[in-house]
Structures are given as C-alpha cells and as structure tokens.
Motif scaffolding. Structure first.
Motif, mmCIF file in Angstrom:
data_model
loop_
_atom_site.group_PDB
_atom_site.id
_atom_site.type_symbol
_atom_site.label_atom_id
_atom_site.label_comp_id
_atom_site.label_asym_id
_atom_site.label_seq_id
_atom_site.Cartn_x
_atom_site.Cartn_y
_atom_site.Cartn_z
ATOM 1 N N ASP A 103 -0.789 -4.869 -3.072
ATOM 2 C CA ASP A 103 -2.396 -4.507 -3.673
ATOM 3 C C ASP A 103 -2.306 -3.631 -2.732
ATOM 4 O OD1 ASP A 103 -2.972 -6.449 -1.726
ATOM 5 O OD2 ASP A 103 -2.724 -7.590 -3.359
ATOM 6 N N ASP A 104 -3.615 -3.892 -2.855
ATOM 7 C CA ASP A 104 -4.947 -2.867 -2.240
ATOM 8 C C ASP A 104 -5.144 -3.698 -0.925
ATOM 9 O OD1 ASP A 104 -5.600 -0.836 -3.785
ATOM 10 O OD2 ASP A 104 -7.338 -1.688 -4.857
ATOM 11 N N ALA A 105 -4.915 -4.427 -0.798
ATOM 12 C CA ALA A 105 -5.037 -5.102 0.304
ATOM 13 C C ALA A 105 -4.007 -5.865 1.377
ATOM 14 C CB ALA A 105 -5.748 -7.449 -0.207
ATOM 15 N N HIS A 106 -3.088 -5.625 0.627
ATOM 16 C CA HIS A 106 -1.252 -5.243 1.308
ATOM 17 C C HIS A 106 -0.736 -4.398 0.716
ATOM 18 C CE1 HIS A 106 -2.582 -9.666 0.792
ATOM 19 N NE2 HIS A 106 -2.173 -9.675 1.451
ATOM 20 N N PRO A 107 -0.468 -3.009 1.474
ATOM 21 C CA PRO A 107 -0.511 -1.768 0.896
ATOM 22 C C PRO A 107 1.328 -1.669 1.015
ATOM 23 C CG PRO A 107 -1.655 -1.342 2.606
ATOM 24 C CD PRO A 107 -2.250 -2.553 2.428
ATOM 25 N N GLU A 108 1.255 -1.994 2.413
ATOM 26 C CA GLU A 108 2.544 -2.433 3.189
ATOM 27 C C GLU A 108 2.882 -3.320 3.778
ATOM 28 O OE1 GLU A 108 3.011 0.334 6.116
ATOM 29 O OE2 GLU A 108 3.143 2.094 4.638
ATOM 30 N N LEU A 109 4.645 -4.330 3.484
ATOM 31 C CA LEU A 109 4.460 -5.153 4.133
ATOM 32 C C LEU A 109 5.997 -5.893 3.857
ATOM 33 C CD1 LEU A 109 3.133 -7.833 0.962
ATOM 34 C CD2 LEU A 109 2.081 -7.646 3.078
ATOM 35 N N GLY A 110 5.750 -6.490 5.021
ATOM 36 C CA GLY A 110 7.943 -6.531 5.857
ATOM 37 C C GLY A 110 7.963 -8.064 5.106
ATOM 38 N N ILE A 111 9.630 -8.214 5.296
ATOM 39 C CA ILE A 111 10.273 -8.793 4.759
ATOM 40 C C ILE A 111 10.214 -10.643 5.660
ATOM 41 C CG2 ILE A 111 12.080 -10.051 5.135
ATOM 42 C CD1 ILE A 111 12.922 -7.703 3.189
ATOM 43 N N ARG A 112 9.212 -10.866 6.120
ATOM 44 C CA ARG A 112 9.054 -11.909 6.790
ATOM 45 C C ARG A 112 7.130 -12.019 6.440
ATOM 46 N NH1 ARG A 112 9.729 -12.595 13.368
ATOM 47 N NH2 ARG A 112 11.905 -12.443 13.633
ATOM 48 N N LEU A 143 -13.914 5.740 -5.358
ATOM 49 C CA LEU A 143 -12.660 5.472 -4.668
ATOM 50 C C LEU A 143 -11.527 4.886 -6.033
ATOM 51 C CD1 LEU A 143 -12.426 5.886 -0.893
ATOM 52 C CD2 LEU A 143 -12.347 7.881 -2.384
ATOM 53 N N LEU A 144 -11.063 5.112 -7.175
ATOM 54 C CA LEU A 144 -11.034 4.608 -8.231
ATOM 55 C C LEU A 144 -10.114 5.285 -9.430
ATOM 56 C CD1 LEU A 144 -14.169 2.305 -9.710
ATOM 57 C CD2 LEU A 144 -12.592 1.828 -8.386
ATOM 58 N N SER A 145 -9.154 4.879 -9.579
ATOM 59 C CA SER A 145 -7.870 5.045 -10.287
ATOM 60 C C SER A 145 -7.211 4.523 -11.359
ATOM 61 C CB SER A 145 -7.431 6.506 -9.258
ATOM 62 O OG SER A 145 -6.819 5.256 -8.586
ATOM 63 N N ALA A 146 -6.619 4.861 -12.220
ATOM 64 C CA ALA A 146 -5.530 4.255 -12.362
ATOM 65 C C ALA A 146 -5.547 2.926 -11.895
ATOM 66 C CB ALA A 146 -5.051 4.768 -13.765
ATOM 67 N N GLY A 147 -5.055 1.824 -11.974
ATOM 68 C CA GLY A 147 -4.458 0.911 -11.238
ATOM 69 C C GLY A 147 -5.548 -0.079 -10.660
ATOM 70 N N SER A 148 -6.515 1.017 -10.541
ATOM 71 C CA SER A 148 -7.907 0.174 -8.925
ATOM 72 C C SER A 148 -7.958 -0.463 -10.224
ATOM 73 C CB SER A 148 -8.549 1.242 -8.684
ATOM 74 O OG SER A 148 -8.112 1.913 -8.443
#
Length: 279
Positions: free
Chosen positions: A38-47, A145-150
């Motif tokens: 999500d916006d707070a977690h745009p990228e995440l690793g396996i751990r 900065l709002l778009s579809a899905g925000s």
C-alpha cells in the motif's frame, strides 16, 4: 429534504453462499501478500512480508515467486524487494473500466467541475477508508496527489461522512472506534460522539459538508450514489478554496452535487423514490 435512510441489501442467488470452509487457503494467502502493499509499504522483502503476515518465510517465498512469475509482483533490481506488478495494475484498471458507477459518474463530474470551476471526486467505502475511484482536479492552489486507488480518511472528508451515513448506526460507531482519528487540522472532528451526530445529520439532510477539516482553506460538499436497492454504494464531492465558498455559492453547489448524484444513481439502476429529493 427527504431523509437519507440506510438500507441493507439482500441478494438472491441460485447457489448457497460460500463459507470459510469453501475457500482456498493458498489463494487467500496469496491475496494477503498482495494486500500488504500500500502507500505505506510500496516495496516489501520476503522477511518483511513473513513478519507482517505472520507466515512461514518459505511459504511467503513460494507465493511471491508465483506472483512474480505471473507479473502480479515485480522485483526492484536495486533493492531486491518486491512491488506491485503490471498484471495487478491491469486487473485494477479492468475494475474501473467495467464499473458502471465509474462510467456513469466521470462524464458528469467532468462537466460539473468545468462548469463550476471546482474539483470533483468519486469514491466508495473500502474497509475503513475512503477509496477514490476518480479525481478531477482543475483548481489551484488546492490540489491533491489522488488517483484511482488512493485512500482517504473517513472522519475528515465530506465523502467519508456520506459513506458512513449509508451504514447503520452500530456499524458507524464500530468503525469510528476502530480507526485512528487523527486531527489533520484544528477543525478536524475526532470525537466519536461528535462524528455520530454529524453522520445522523447527513442522513437527515441528504448531503455532507466539510470546511477546513482535512486541509485548512478547503471546503467541500458531498452526496450519496445509490443502487437499485437504495443502498449507498459510492459518493461524489465537489471542493474549492474556503474563501471562495460563500453561503450563496455553497447552497448552489449543494444543489448541484445532489442533482449530479441523483443522475448517477438513476443511471446505475436506482429509482426516483430511492434518491434524495434535491428540491
């Protein structure tokens, strides 16, 4: 104005309703992995995913590998972490394109926004958030900065109050006690009792207003979109700088947003009786 009554929907189907035992645990886990981004977690690793979702790291690795192979996730070569992929993006776009509310609302909102020189928004309720389906922003200096899905907050926007008003009181109170109501401005309402009072007023009058509750200097008015059962399924709002929204113009804008919401509701199957009387 007619009271904005809440209505619950019942759907008759030829097959029995799926129970938890009918669902695939593997698919549910894969969807949990996708939903973690999500916006707070745009990228995440396996751990990180394993820790967040409390899943075994090997299970997460296999799910991520499958989602990456099907392009629902992709790996950032610089960080080796994962992010939403092209297939997930395309699937989300299909939701918007095939959604009758979106197709009925956007052309009307574009016309209203241009005619009245205001910003216009379309949103629905998703879990405990306002989920934006469309954002038409013509006005400066207040743009977002709002778009579809925000996602947005329920307690500081006219959209949020309209969507809450479509729920029963018990659901509204439960939701408000569950979410973190942070004051975004000195005028933000963060009291459950105060918001319950505002939501009941929205039901009575058929629309919601906000002024300086999300951002200082911003005023907005929102109205509900109903489906064939009369249930509130989405909301629209119009916004402009507070210092331009005098009493006479806000009354005009209120009539406009209610009429626009009625037209959209009728286009998606609502009846005249199910819509709010804008007169």
């Amino acid at each position: 104005m007619a009271e904005m009554a809440t209505r619950t929907r019942t759907t008759k189907t030829a097959t029995k309703k799926a129970t938890k035992g009918d669902r695939s645990q593997t698919v549910e886990r894969a969807l949990e992995v996708l939903a973690a981004f999500d916006d707070a977690h745009p990228e995440l690793g396996i751990r990180e995913l394993a820790r967040m979702l409390q899943m075994d790291r090997t299970v997460v690795y296999r799910i991520v590998a499958t989602l990456e192979a099907r392009k629902f996730l992709e790996q950032n070569p610089a960080t080796r972490r994962y992010r939403i992929g092209q297939a997930a993006f395309m699937t989300g776009q299909y939701y918007v394109r095939s959604n009758p509310i979106f197709n009925a609302a956007v052309p009307r909102l574009q016309t209203v926004a241009t005619t009245h020189n205001v910003n216009a928004f379309l949103a629905t309720l998703h879990e405990d958030s306002v989920l934006y389906m469309s954002s038409i922003q013509l006005r400066e200096p207040i743009t977002f900065l709002l778009s579809a899905g925000s996602r947005g907050r329920l307690h500081t926007t006219s959209l949020g109050k309209v969507l809450l008003a479509g729920l029963e009181d018990a659901q509204v109170e439960k939701t408000l006690r569950r979410i973190r109501m942070v004051p975004l401005t000195p005028r933000s309402q963060v009291s459950v009792k105060g918001l319950m009072s505002e939501v009941r007023q929205v039901r009575r009058q058929g629309y919601a207003t906000s002024r300086d509750t999300m951002v200082m200097g911003l005023a907005s008015v929102g109205a509900p979109i109903r489906d064939a059962s009369g249930a509130v399924v989405a909301a629209i709002s119009l916004s402009l700088p507070s210092d331009e929204g005098d009493e006479a113009f806000m009354r005009k804008l209120t009539r406009t947003v209610i009429q626009c919401a009625q037209e959209i509701s009728l286009a998606v199957g609502a009846t005249i009786d199910g819509c709010v009387d804008a007169a």
